[in-house]
Enzyme design. Structure first.
Site, PDB file in Angstrom:
ATOM      1  N   GLY A 207      12.076   4.011  48.546  1.00  0.00           N
ATOM      2  CA  GLY A 207      11.618   3.746  47.187  1.00  0.00           C
ATOM      3  C   GLY A 207      10.678   4.835  46.727  1.00  0.00           C
ATOM      4  N   SER A 208       9.821   4.488  45.797  1.00  0.00           N
ATOM      5  CA  SER A 208       8.974   5.500  45.162  1.00  0.00           C
ATOM      6  C   SER A 208       7.780   5.862  46.058  1.00  0.00           C
ATOM      7  CB  SER A 208       8.461   4.972  43.822  1.00  0.00           C
ATOM      8  OG  SER A 208       7.646   3.838  44.039  1.00  0.00           O
ATOM      9  N   ALA A 210       4.726   6.010  45.085  1.00  0.00           N
ATOM     10  CA  ALA A 210       3.587   5.118  44.789  1.00  0.00           C
ATOM     11  C   ALA A 210       3.674   3.846  45.636  1.00  0.00           C
ATOM     12  CB  ALA A 210       3.579   4.773  43.306  1.00  0.00           C
ATOM     13  N   GLY A 212       5.413   3.482  48.411  1.00  0.00           N
ATOM     14  CA  GLY A 212       5.317   3.884  49.817  1.00  0.00           C
ATOM     15  C   GLY A 212       3.872   3.986  50.279  1.00  0.00           C
ATOM     16  N   GLU A 229      11.117   6.627  53.032  1.00  0.00           N
ATOM     17  CA  GLU A 229      12.029   7.582  52.385  1.00  0.00           C
ATOM     18  C   GLU A 229      11.739   7.502  50.893  1.00  0.00           C
ATOM     19  OE1 GLU A 229      15.504   7.799  55.691  1.00  0.00           O
ATOM     20  OE2 GLU A 229      16.068   7.130  53.711  1.00  0.00           O
ATOM     21  N   CYS A 263      17.981  10.078  44.912  1.00  0.00           N
ATOM     22  CA  CYS A 263      16.769  10.660  45.498  1.00  0.00           C
ATOM     23  C   CYS A 263      16.939  12.160  45.641  1.00  0.00           C
ATOM     24  CB  CYS A 263      16.457  10.022  46.833  1.00  0.00           C
ATOM     25  SG  CYS A 263      17.833  10.064  47.973  1.00  0.00           S
TER      26      CYS A 263
END
Ligand code: NAD
Length: 457
Positions: A207-208, A210, A212, A229, A263
């Site tokens: 995910g993003s 932020a 993470g 990731e 991504c």
């Protein structure tokens, strides 16, 4: 009981409503996964492999339904939804072929009655909190090797791809994976946060950046194995000796495929000044040839923006680039709804003061910057906090390899882009993440090593 409402981002219509989890149900599922883990780990590997083989067959049998659901909930063109499902099959085949050898015990020393062996033990209960943009890829990159190596899985698909997540779980259960060994948690960030409060042996997140960081902070005191990731701002450089037309076609696809919501979408392009104009002309013509429209129509190549808030991010990057002097060659605006739509957008005369060249766009917009040579291109490619992928287009392999060795990215491409292989590790440098999936390393990552010191009497 909370519910999750699921909307089609291409039309705005409510397409489904599913019971969602709350803190209490998350705790129950985590306990069940914990209780089921020893017996799943004790199930012979050949039986776990057979279950995944049946899961693969079920995907093939249901590919039309799965692709349609995926398109309806994330808005990706139906041809690209089918590509994702078809692309999942070789990944599963890789895991089926490689798991036994990847986790086999290894004797590393045997002398004078003393033996040393490395074993691989499942982590235990692993959580997978996932993104929506390729739910089958990012979900199964974790779920399949985690199950094959004897872990039980708590899987929280994105709230924007929950139906596909539920399909994955249903097909695994139908294939013989016990329901307790593969649990699905439905809901948004609050359900993900509730999962972090459980006893976990591994957390695998896609995910993003932020989110993470929030997850890393929440898990830090618990010392849970963590893989992240995250996003990227992936660059590509077209050298003076490249074929500008071939590079333009390849990079237009890399920037716009999945409506720019990959991504590893190409997010920045640097082109040598000697072929800049020819490249740009062909790039824009290629982008103008893309077909924006109903994601269920087979000739559509640009679908909807999955998350409505991303439209404001794209608007802001476009406004910032224009204000700082970038030249807009096409697009640069939302398209009329219902649903979330953005026109494929191409800028030149960009520079690194612009958000467009610094922050992940995650949409169909791209900046093309003119450079004078290799050193400037490498410096610009590395002028980022991210490091997921990077590419170079050139006729000269040795030059490409020398340049890409200097670029700070987990995956590097010569004359290609936006590509993932099950045989190669998928890992981000810098703010693109920690850890990896795929390759044999991406099987072993779901185990912990056990060191055996064995002295014969
Ligand atoms: P996101 O961070 O918004 O959400 C990801 C997941 O985290 C969702 O399941 C969400 O419900 C959950 N979540 C949100 N807040 C949480 C919290 N506080 N605690 C626990 N879980 C929480 O990201 P997204 O919009 O789903 O995905 C897009 C991003 O993912 C992009 O940045 C993209 O680059 C990145 N991505 C990276 C890869 C990769 O392999 N590196 C692959 C796909 C997507």
């Amino acid at each position: 009981m909370p519910t999750l409402k699921i909307h089609n981002p291409a039309t705005g219509a409510l397409i489904d409503e599913r019971p969602a989890d709350d803190a209490a149900s998350v705790a129950l599922k985590a306990d069940a996964a914990r209780a089921a883990q020893p017996s799943w780990a004790a199930t012979p590997l050949r039986e776990r492999l057979a279950a995944i083989q049946r899961f693969r067959a079920a995907i093939v049998a249901e590919i039309d339904t799965l692709a349609t659901t995926l398109t309806q909930e994330v808005g990706k063109p139906i041809g690209q939804a089918r590509n994702e499902l078809n692309g999942l099959l070789p990944r599963i085949d890789f895991f089926l072929a490689q798991t036994e050898a990847a986790i086999a015990d290894e004797t590393v020393f045997d002398e004078g009655g003393m033996r040393e062996r490395i074993g691989h033990v499942p982590l235990g209960v692993v959580a997978n909190i996932s993104a929506w943009n390729y739910p089958y890829f990012v979900g199964c990159n974790v779920i399949v090797p985690a199950l094959l190596t004897g872990n039980t899985v708590l899987y929280k698909p994105s709230e924007f791809a929950a139906l596909s997540g539920l399909h994955i779980a249903r097909l695994l259960h139908g294939a013989g994976v016990p329901p307790a060994a593969m649990q699905t948690l439905i809901g948004g960030g609050e359900v993900g946060a509730a999962l972090l409060n459980q006893r976990l042996d591994g957390l695998f997140f896609t995910g993003s950046h932020a989110t993470g960081v929030k997850i890393a902070q929440a898990l830090a005191p618990k010392l849970v194995k963590l893989q992240l990731e995250l996003g990227g701002k992936d660059p590509s450089y077209v050298r003076a000796d490249a074929d500008p037309l071939a590079a333009a076609e390849s990079l237009a696809d890399g920037a716009m495929y999945n409506t720019g919501q990959s991504c590893c979408s190409v997010e920045r392009i640097y082109v040598h000044e000697s072929l800049h104009d020819a490249f740009v002309e062909h790039f824009v013509a290629t982008v103008k040839g893309l077909k924006v429209g109903d994601p269920l129509a087979t000739d559509t190549t640009i679908g909807a923006i999955t998350r409505a808030p991303q439209l404001a991010v794209l608007d802001a990057q476009v406004a910032d680039a224009k204000a700082k002097g970038a030249k807009l060659l096409c697009g640069g605006h939302r398209l009329p709804g219902p649903g979330n739509w953005y026109a494929p957008s191409v800028f030149t005369d960009v520079n690194h003061t612009m958000e467009l060249m610094r922050e992940e766009s995650f949409g169909p917009i791209i900046g093309i910057q003119k450079v004078r040579g290799d050193d400037e291109a490498v410096a610009l490619m590395n002028d980022t906090r991210y490091g997921l992928t990077a590419g170079v287009y050139t006729k000269d392999e040795a030059k490409a390899r020398a340049l890409l060795a200097r670029v700070n990215a987990g995956s590097v491409y010569w004359n290609c882009c936006d590509r993932v292989s099950p045989r190669l590790p998928w890992s981000g440098y810098g703010d693109s993440g920690i850890g990896l999936t795929l390759s044999t390393h991406g099987i072993q990552t779901f185990t912990r090593p056990k060191a055996w010191h064995l002295r014969s009497p």
